[in-house]
Structure formats: C-alpha cells, structure tokens
Design an enzyme around this catalytic site. Structure first.
Site, short mmCIF file in Angstrom:
data_model
loop_
_atom_site.label_atom_id
_atom_site.label_comp_id
_atom_site.label_asym_id
_atom_site.label_seq_id
_atom_site.Cartn_x
_atom_site.Cartn_y
_atom_site.Cartn_z
N LYS A 53 0.84 -1.20 0.00
CA LYS A 53 0.00 0.00 0.00
C LYS A 53 0.88 1.25 0.00
CE LYS A 53 -3.85 -2.36 2.17
NZ LYS A 53 -4.44 -2.86 3.40
N GLN A 97 -4.77 -1.71 9.65
CA GLN A 97 -4.60 -3.02 9.00
C GLN A 97 -5.22 -4.12 9.88
OE1 GLN A 97 -3.29 -3.58 5.85
NE2 GLN A 97 -4.00 -5.67 6.19
N ASP A 120 -11.27 2.95 4.29
CA ASP A 120 -11.62 1.53 4.17
C ASP A 120 -13.14 1.35 4.07
OD1 ASP A 120 -9.64 -0.31 3.89
OD2 ASP A 120 -9.17 -0.43 6.03
#
Ligand code: NAD
Length: 295
Positions: A53, A97, A120
C-alpha cells in the site's frame, strides 16, 4: 470460452487516473493527499499488504504516514494514534490493518476513525449509509468497490440482472450485496448456512464469490453465460510450484471458463483492484477536504 477480466490492467488504469488527479491537485494547491496506515503486530501477510500500500501511494504521489506498533499494544495506545491522525489536516485517509491482535476490540478501533477519513469504508455510519436508499456513503469498502468497478469497466450490465454473492462478511460479501442492489441488481446472498448454495448460484447472471474456500464453485454451480468475479485468495499445496504452494480463488477457474461468459483470474483479478480503490478513496477524501474539483 469465457473472456478474462484483467484486474491488473484495469487497476493500473485507475492508478494512472489517480496519479493524474494528485498531480493536478499538487500544481493547483501545492498539496497532496495523505494516507496513514496503522499496523499492529508482526504478521508477515499484514506487513506485506502495508508495504505494498505504501509503495502504491508513493507511485501515485500520495504521502503515506505509517505507524508500526508491537503485538502487545493496548487499545488506548492504538486509539491515541487514531486520534492523532484524525486531527492531522495533512492526513485524508486512515487505515487500520486487519486483523488486530485478539486482545483488541476491532469495532472500538474502527469506530474511532473519523468518518471523513474512513477510506476503508468500515465505519458503521458509512456502512449504514451504503445500506440506505437515497443516502451516499463517504467511502465504499475497497474490495467490493473493486468488484463493481471491474463489472462497470468491462461493460457488464448490472441493472435488472440477478446477482448472487457467496459469503456475507462485513468486509466483502455484505457490502458487495448492498452495492449490487444500489446498481439495481436483484441480489441473493448465500452463506455457510444455505442448504444448497450451488442451486441458488446456478440461477445467477452475475456471481461474486467471497467464501474463502478453494475451488468451491465448480462448473455445475454456474449458469451458461454468467459473469464471475472471484474474490477468494486461498493458498493450496502444489508440489510443482516453486514454494510448494500457490494461490487459487473460490472458483475452479478452468471449469468455470467453459461455462461463464467472463471471469476474473486469481491472482490478477480482484486483488490488485483493492489497492487501486484505496488510492481512489484517499484522493476523493483529499478533494473533499480541500474543496478541490480537479476534473
Ligand atoms: P470470511 O471468512 O469473513 O467470510 C466468508 C463468508 O463465506 C462467510 O459469510 C461464510 O458464511 C461464507 N461461506 C463459507 N463457506 C461457505 C460455503 N461452503 N458455501 C457458502 N458460503 C460459505 O471471509 P472474507 O474476509 O469475506 O474473505 C473471503 C475471501 O476473500 C477470502 O479468501 C479472502 O482471503 C478473500 N479476500 C480477498 C480480498 C482481495 O483484495 N482480493 C480482500 C478481502 C478478502
């Protein structure tokens, strides 16, 4: 023989578009989007995802901020970083994460991420808005958004079609079903309590498979001409492979190719789309924050 939906090429096109947007923003405002990534623990796969990422951000001109906390980090310590990034005007997206270590309540942490920076799309309010007719979420979860983008960019008609989603997780199956509905598909969700998921899936024009079971979907699960999006990432043993194992999807690719009209491969289908959507969500967030309309 099914057409191959090339997630690599489509995600690259999106990443190029994102990079152009970032460049326009930089030249107009002297500012770039920022993405903060919080990693807790030392899981190898998580570390790998975070690194890719960060690399993708760098290639697109997005500034990344990362924090690596030990396995033993407390909820309070993680929240401290979330709050700090919530306040930082240079940060437009915050990504925690997953999975978090077992002693940490995931929902507490995800719920603390500012709605405006929830790239997200896992904040309960964003998910709630996604479920409601006439309401717009600020962010759409990356993997389901990637699935829909693959359909749209390959010219697959969604409206009026019957779509079956296999799996009902918070991060893939459920938001994918809600998104398909927003695109006017008739949606059925099958899951591990569905008595005969094959019989239901066989009636679908569009299948999104997100069960996490290697080769679950066989030839006889599919209607001739169905479009198949395979989200699964499943390692299987393969003595002939370099490392002794390889990654396959939830769909038996070879069998499905003889029945479907189009299908995503694994790897090279949905996987690369997830990161592309994360970058796109981050740029959209920065554009909102700076009230910048670059296009
Ligand atoms: P999960 O384990 O949280 O959920 C799996 C879902 O599938 C559950 O709702 C379960 O009821 C259903 N299911 C399990 N076995 C089934 C069966 N035999 N028949 C019907 N339904 C069944 O998994 P998840 O987090 O949603 O991930 C699903 C898969 O997608 C995994 O392989 C994961 O690695 C992959 N994934 C890929 C990406 C990507 O970027 N490509 C992102 C997230 C997840």
């Amino acid at each position: 023989m099914a057409a191959r939906i090339d997630g690599k090429a489509i995600s690259q096109a999106i990443r190029d578009e994102v990079a152009q947007e970032v460049a326009r923003m930089k030249s107009a405002l002297g500012k770039v989007p920022g993405l903060a990534v919080i990693l807790v623990g030392s899981r190898k796969d998580s570390l790998l995802y975070v690194t890719s990422k960060e690399k993708a951000c760098e290639q697109a001109g997005i500034r990344s901020y990362s924090v690596n906390l030990p396995d033993t980090a407390t909820e309070a310590e993680i929240l401290e970083h979330v709050h700090k990034f919530n306040r930082d005007p240079d940060v437009h997206g915050i990504l925690v994460q997953l999975p978090l270590p077992k002693h940490v309540r995931e929902q507490e942490i995800l719920g603390a991420v500012s709605m405006d920076k929830d790239v997200d799309g896992f904040h309960p309010t964003n998910i709630g808005r996604l479920a409601m007719q006439g309401r717009q979420p600020l962010f759409i979860p990356c993997t389901p958004r990637g699935c829909i983008e693959l359909l749209l960019r390959t010219g697959v008609q969604i409206s009026g079609k019957h779509a079956v989603v296999i799996g009902r997780s918070n991060i893939v199956g459920t938001p994918a079903a809600m998104l398909l509905q927003r695109h006017n598909a008739t949606v059925t969700v099958v899951h591990s309590y569905t008595p005969d998921p094959a019989a239901v899936t066989r009636t679908a024009d569009i299948v999104i498979a997100a069960a996490g079971v290697a080769h679950l979907v066989r030839k006889d699960w599919l209607k001739p001409g169905a479009v198949v999006i395979d989200v699964g990432i499943n390692p299987i043993e393969d003595p002939s492979a370099k490392k002794g194992h390889r990654t396959v999807g939830d769909v038996h690719f070879k069998e499905a190719c003889s029945v479907a009209s189009a299908i995503t491969p694994v790897p090279g289908g949905v996987g690369p789309m997830t990161i592309a959507m994360l970058l796109q969500n981050t740029v959209e967030s920065a554009k909102r924050a700076y009230e910048f309309n670059g296009t």
